[in-house]
Each structure stands twice: as structure tokens, then as C-alpha cells.
Design an enzyme around this catalytic site. Sequence first.
Site, PDB file in Angstrom:
ATOM      1  N   CYS A   1       0.821  -1.218   0.000  1.00 51.23           N
ATOM      2  CA  CYS A   1       0.000   0.000   0.000  1.00 51.23           C
ATOM      3  C   CYS A   1       0.849   1.260   0.000  1.00 51.23           C
ATOM      4  O   CYS A   1       0.346   2.343  -0.227  1.00 51.23           O
ATOM      5  CB  CYS A   1      -0.897   0.033   1.228  1.00 51.23           C
TER       6      CYS A   1
ATOM      7  N   CYS B   1      -2.538   9.816   5.340  1.00 56.75           N
ATOM      8  CA  CYS B   1      -1.491   9.596   6.348  1.00 56.75           C
ATOM      9  C   CYS B   1      -2.062   9.793   7.750  1.00 56.75           C
ATOM     10  O   CYS B   1      -1.694   9.091   8.684  1.00 56.75           O
ATOM     11  CB  CYS B   1      -0.324  10.555   6.135  1.00 56.75           C
TER      12      CYS B   1
END
Lengths: 391, 275
Positions: free
Chosen positions: B35, B105
Site C-alpha cells: 500500500c 497519512c
Amino acid sequence: MDIIYMDNNATTRVAPEVLDAMLPYLKDFYGNASSMHSFGGSVGREIAAAREKVAALINADPGEIIFTSCGTESDSTAINAAIRSNPEKKHIITTRVEHPAIKNMYEYLAKNGYRVTWVPVDKEGVLDLGYLYSHLSEDTAIVSVMWANNESGVIFPINEIAEKLRNKGIVFHSDAVQAVGKLPVDVKQTGLDMLSISGHKIHAPKGIGALYVKKGTKFSPFMIGGHQEKNRRGGTENVASIIGLGRAGELANNHLEEMNSRVRAMRDRLESGLLQNIPKALLNGKKDERLPNTSNISFEYIEGEAILLMMDQLGICASSGSACTSGSLEPSHVMRAMGVPFTAAHGSIRFSLSTYNTEKEVEFVVENLPQIIDRLRKMSPFWKEGACNLQ
Amino acid sequence: MWEYTDKVKEHFINPRNVGEVENPDGVGEVGSMACGDALKLSFKLDENKRIKEAKFQTFGCASAIASSSAMTEMLIGKTVEEAEKITNDDIADYLGGLPNEKMHCSVLGRDALEKAIYCYRGEDEKVIDGNIVCECFGVTDKDIERAVTENHLKTIEEVTNYVKAGGGCENCHENIQKIIDDINNRGADAVPIKKELTNIQKIRLIEETLEREIKPALQKDGGNIELIDVDGNRVLVKLIGTCATCKASQLTLKNYVEIRLQEMVTPDLIVEEVK
């Protein structure tokens, strides 16, 4: 902080000699080459001289050079000319690792009635020629293969492909923006039909490119307008940049030897230094068939953007095939086409040198990069004392 | 190059609390190398059940490292109950914001925290909840629904920025759009239907709107309205009761009935009174 610029496949500095050649045409000699007065006419002569220099760089005739605004325009022009001149043909062949200038154009054509064959590469980035040849057909309008890959630096056998395509009635085009100035490129010997050049990759400014069109190749302009470039590309000439490209072509010719000796030696030193000093570092691309200035190395278990920003702290400029640097979420299509595992693709860094780099700079990078890699790996959940935590 | 705030840069260059807590009370691991980012968070409580130590290990870009570092700083000193309330937006805010494309994030941080708390409570680790929508990044409909609801996302691009779904092959874009539409339409029971309506749909919708909304409103003032006909986009109505004699009836017709019908049915409608 001094900048250590090792991102020359992205763009290059304008050579001081190029800038000097250009400046008078931005200041005093602003005439239009198409004008009847001698003030404009003198500009026309300089454009002709620049055309000769660019032609000399690839061993073409000056009449075979069309000035464009960039490599992308050269590519679009070539592809459009090929398909418009052969409207009955609906098949095109290219590679899976082309620059977006080619890739996105062919993806567009694929959605608009064309059948596109994407030729794969192996894990070293080497083109599957058998695949290419087996897909040639009567319906093929154009084969477009880059001369050298911008990310891996791997050189494709353009001469051999050109030989195979000879007299088949298929247009053979090569995007050679990375090869010109780094390798000897001889269009007469190769015998391809069209070839794209970009100025800013060879120390000319951004915003200038050229397209070689072999004499006798069917052509249809992409930019339709005035009579400039013998009706092959409308628009008042970008005079200063054309003159700059001419000068840059001359310099590139002179530096070809240095590129393949001193620059290659620096690249080799950088590469072996990094591969020796950093564990779990892998070279991407076939070692012996690469551009002399390019090295693409994957540092496993860490991510490229983080590496680049750490390097940026030291003034070192390079690029990465990591997803995060592009704003997309997947690693570069070139790394994926080569089948570089995700563990390595996200951490790939491309160094690309020029004649302006110094041995001292190379030593600085070899000295400092191991600490950066080590620091990031210490933060990585996958890294444990020289081995992968998960395996 | 990304426009990172000074705080993001600072946390990236000098990350706090890197590593693993010894004998942790909670550990959460999310993401994978495929990922492009992964985070392992561990924490330890003191005798007052406050987080004494929190450490992270992150594989990812600068903003993933900065988000992880920021989160550990935010955690220390909090009880688990307080920590549980930290959202991905809080993490982004703490850093002075993140570029839109990097919001995932902060979501990564929130997810790791959630897992570490599950672990601390001895609850079963959250198994995949819902159905996978994005195959490329293994994102489920539940993940997408949560991101859309919590962050008021409106477009596929925003969903990709927050949870990565749709950032790969793009085959799931249609499904993501459906989730966004479903959530944004939910709650608003009277949804304006702006799509092309057939005649019968149009007439029914006009009738419904009159019955449900417009008639009750007029009736309050002792008036009423009757639908006579619908001719293309012309809605022919008859005003009854006080409305029929009211001097302001034309205003009511244009400023209320017509506007409401345009909103609820189609913007092209014109309301005309039949005497």
C-alpha cells in the site's frame, strides 16, 4: 548550501554558452524571421544555422528537422502525422514503459477506435522484441519505442527494430529525449522515420523541442497555422530558444565523449559505492545496457519520498518512482512493468548525472546516503537489523 | 514537491518517539508495504491509567512519519478514553494541516490508534468489516462510509485522498460514487430529484409535493390549491379559499409554490393559475 544536482533526466541546467547565444535574440534582434526587411531576415539565417546544428547532432539533413515547443509536442506531432497519413490503419504498437507523453496519447487513442499493443519488458527493463515482432500486422500504422528509458536508463535496440520494420510500410518513431546527447544517435544509419528531441534535457531551456521527420515520410501538421517550418508547424518561431537548442546541440556533440567516459565513471562509482555501503539495495535495470548517466537503485523497506526529502536537507536532488512523489498512490508504471516488487519499488531512487557533476559531489553522496537510509530504516516497522521483520 | 507545513517538516526531520515500547499495554499495526505506508504503534500506561509512553515505527513518506510522530505526542498523558476521541482531522490539525492528497497519512494514524486500543482492551482485533470495494488497496465500504461521513467528503478524489480507495485501477469509482451519493442523500428525506423525469414521474412528484408540503402550508392561512393539469413544464393550478381572493396570491404562487416545485421536481417548471 550547495546544490548537488543529480536529477538530469528530469531537466538540466541551461549551459552558460547556450544562454549567451540566446540573449541577443531576447534583447536586440527581435525581428520576425518571416519579415521582408533585413532586420528580420538576419534572424531567419540564425534559425537556419541552429537547424543545421541540431541536424548534425543526429546526422540528419537540416530539412528533416522541425522545431517544436517540447518533447511532448514532438511526440504528439509524430503520432498524429502517422495515423492521419494512414487513416485506414487502426493498430499501433508501443511499450509499457514509455514516458507519459507517449503513454497517455496512446491510451487516448485506445479509447478512440485504435487497437494498441503494449510491448512488455523483463525484470531488468529489457524489451521483449519477440512480442513486438509477433504483433506487427498490415493494420499497424506506427510503432513507437523510446530510445532509452528515463527511469531505468535501459537502452532499447532501436537499430535492430528499425531493421526489422524496413520496407513494411509502418512508421517507426522513437522518443529519444533521454538518448540524444548521452548516446551517439545517427538517424541515417538507423533508418527510422521520426524521432523526438527535447531541449531542456540537453542544457537548452525548457519550451523548445525538435522532431526529425525522414525525407519522404508522409506528414500532416499537428499545429496548423502559418507557413513556418515549411508548413509543418505553424506559429512564429521561438527564436531565442531555437538558437539555444542549436548551441546546446553543438555542445552535446562535443560532450558525448565525456558523457561516456568521465560521467559514466562517476555514475559507476556512485552506484558501486551505494550498493556496497548499503545493505538491501538493489539495482533496477540491466547493468550493461544503460544510459551512461543514470542509476536507479531501490532501498528496500523504506519509502522514496522520505529518502528524497532527507537528501534535500543536504542539497542533493534526485527522483523516485515511489507513489508518494507523484501524488498517485501506485509506484511508477515503469517499476511495475519491470515487476520490481512493491517492497523495492516504493523505495526506488533515480540518480541522473550530467557533465556538470563532479567527483567530489559523488563522494559526498556515497558518504552521506548510508546514514539517511539507516535512519529511515530504523523508523520502519519492516526493518530489523539487516533483515525484513516480516519474512 | 509537496507544500508541507513547517511543523510537518520538523516532525519528519526530528521525529519523536520512534521505536517500540517495551512490554506494551496496546499495539496496533496497520497498512502494508504494497500500500505504500504502514504504521506500528505501541503504548504503555502508568499507574493512573494514563499513557506514559507511546512509540511508532512507520514505513512511508514524510507526512506519514510526521503524522505518526505527532500522534504519539498527542497520546502521551491522555487516558485511553481520551485518546480514543482523537480523529484523523485532529492529527492533521496538530501538524498545521496536510496536503489534501496526503490526508490518508492522518487516517493511517487514527486506524493504528484504534487497533492499539482494541488490543489493550483485549477485544478481538477488528476483522475486515464490510465488503471490499477497492481491490487495489483493500478498502471496504465501511471504511469509505466512515471517511465520507466523518470528513464530509463529496467527491471520489477526496475519498482517494483520505482512504486511498479508487487510487489504483479506478474500476471501483462507480461504487465509491454510489456510497458518496447514498450518504449525502441520507437524512434529507425530501431529496430533490434533478434527473430526467418521465411525464408520469413528473406529475406524481408534483402531486406529492403539493400534498405533502404546499397544501398544508396554505391551509394554515385558510387557503388551498388544486392541481388542474401539467402541460409539459407548465403546471396549471387553481387557488381555493382565502388564496383565491388574497391580493398576495400571485406572490405566493411565484415566490413559494413555483420555487418549491422547481426545487423538488425540476427547475424548468412554470406555475400558472387557472381561474
